[in-house]
Design a protein around this motif. Structure first.
Motif, PDB file in Angstrom:
ATOM      1  N   THR A  26       0.850  -1.190   0.000  1.00 17.27           N
ATOM      2  CA  THR A  26       0.000   0.000   0.000  1.00 17.27           C
ATOM      3  C   THR A  26       0.885   1.239   0.000  1.00 17.27           C
ATOM      4  OG1 THR A  26      -0.156   0.082   2.410  1.00 17.27           O
ATOM      5  CG2 THR A  26      -1.893  -1.132   1.237  1.00 17.27           C
ATOM      6  N   VAL A  32      -4.646   9.279   1.652  1.00 17.25           N
ATOM      7  CA  VAL A  32      -5.507   8.126   1.390  1.00 17.25           C
ATOM      8  C   VAL A  32      -4.631   6.900   1.170  1.00 17.25           C
ATOM      9  CG1 VAL A  32      -7.290   7.163  -0.125  1.00 17.25           C
ATOM     10  CG2 VAL A  32      -7.198   9.637   0.265  1.00 17.25           C
ATOM     11  N   VAL A  34      -3.909   3.530  -0.389  1.00 20.49           N
ATOM     12  CA  VAL A  34      -4.380   2.776  -1.554  1.00 20.49           C
ATOM     13  C   VAL A  34      -3.498   1.550  -1.748  1.00 20.49           C
ATOM     14  CG1 VAL A  34      -5.313   4.805  -2.753  1.00 20.49           C
ATOM     15  CG2 VAL A  34      -2.975   4.099  -3.210  1.00 20.49           C
ATOM     16  N   VAL A  72     -11.354   6.614  -4.251  1.00 24.42           N
ATOM     17  CA  VAL A  72     -10.165   7.391  -3.910  1.00 24.42           C
ATOM     18  C   VAL A  72     -10.130   8.717  -4.656  1.00 24.42           C
ATOM     19  CG1 VAL A  72      -8.773   5.406  -3.231  1.00 24.42           C
ATOM     20  CG2 VAL A  72      -8.665   6.217  -5.559  1.00 24.42           C
ATOM     21  N   GLU A  75     -11.791  11.350  -2.662  1.00 22.87           N
ATOM     22  CA  GLU A  75     -10.967  11.695  -1.500  1.00 22.87           C
ATOM     23  C   GLU A  75      -9.774  12.546  -1.914  1.00 22.87           C
ATOM     24  OE1 GLU A  75     -10.420   8.517   1.516  1.00 22.87           O
ATOM     25  OE2 GLU A  75     -11.620   7.303   0.122  1.00 22.87           O
ATOM     26  N   TRP A  76      -9.170  12.234  -3.063  1.00 19.15           N
ATOM     27  CA  TRP A  76      -8.038  13.028  -3.550  1.00 19.15           C
ATOM     28  C   TRP A  76      -8.486  14.438  -3.921  1.00 19.15           C
ATOM     29  CZ3 TRP A  76      -5.821   8.731  -7.207  1.00 19.15           C
ATOM     30  CH2 TRP A  76      -5.082   7.814  -6.451  1.00 19.15           C
TER      31      TRP A  76
END
Length: 163
Positions: A26, A32, A34, A72, A75-76
């Protein structure tokens, strides 16, 4: 008929085997966490081609979710990610998914040189409508407009029939 083969030691199923093979790494990107892509979904290249000219955010979210999972992208965006940053992350993720262990710095250089993967999802230049409404570029090496050719050198002479 041959006897059924047993899975290798430690692997009871394909999913368990693939989870071990893919590493499960990850990264934290803009706060975040990922999963580092370890393979490219088969449908991804087809979807990139189908959505190449799309400007819809949900299409972009679909592609990013295929690569990194979840929402994501949202969120980004909330974290303030910029276009260059997004193109860099997408280039890095596509390289990882393709089996190339690329650094974030290498991905940034690739994007800056025009060879990054971020272009299909987030074009660097003007959108399609802007490109179509832009004035046509001038041709020829000198950049000037072509001069009109005289009618005398291009026209044909009318001939009379000989009857």
């Amino acid at each position: 008929m041959s006897p059924a083969r047993k899975p290798q030691a430690g692997h009871e199923s394909w999913d368990a085997f693939w989870a071990e093979v893919s590493g499960g790494r990850t990264e934290v990107i803009r706060g975040v966490e990922v999963a580092v892509p370890s393979d490219m979904p088969l449908v991804m290249e087809q979807r990139i081609e189908e959505l190449r000219d799309s400007e819809a955010e949900e299409d972009l979210q679909e592609l990013v979710a295929m690569l990194f999972g979840g929402d994501v992208l949202g969120e980004w965006i909330e974290a303030g990610m910029g276009v260059l940053e997004f193109q860099t992350v997408l280039t890095w993720g596509m390289a990882q998914a393709g089996g190339r262990d690329m650094s974030f710095g290498e991905a940034l250089e690739l994007v800056r040189s025009g060879g990054g993967e971020g272009k299909p999802a987030a074009p660097k230049g003007p959108n399609r409508a802007a490109r179509r409404s832009a004035p046509a570029k001038r041709s020829a090496a000198g950049g000037g407009q072509s001069k009109r050719t005289s009618g005398g050198s291009t026209s044909s002479r009318r001939t009379t029939s000989r009857s």
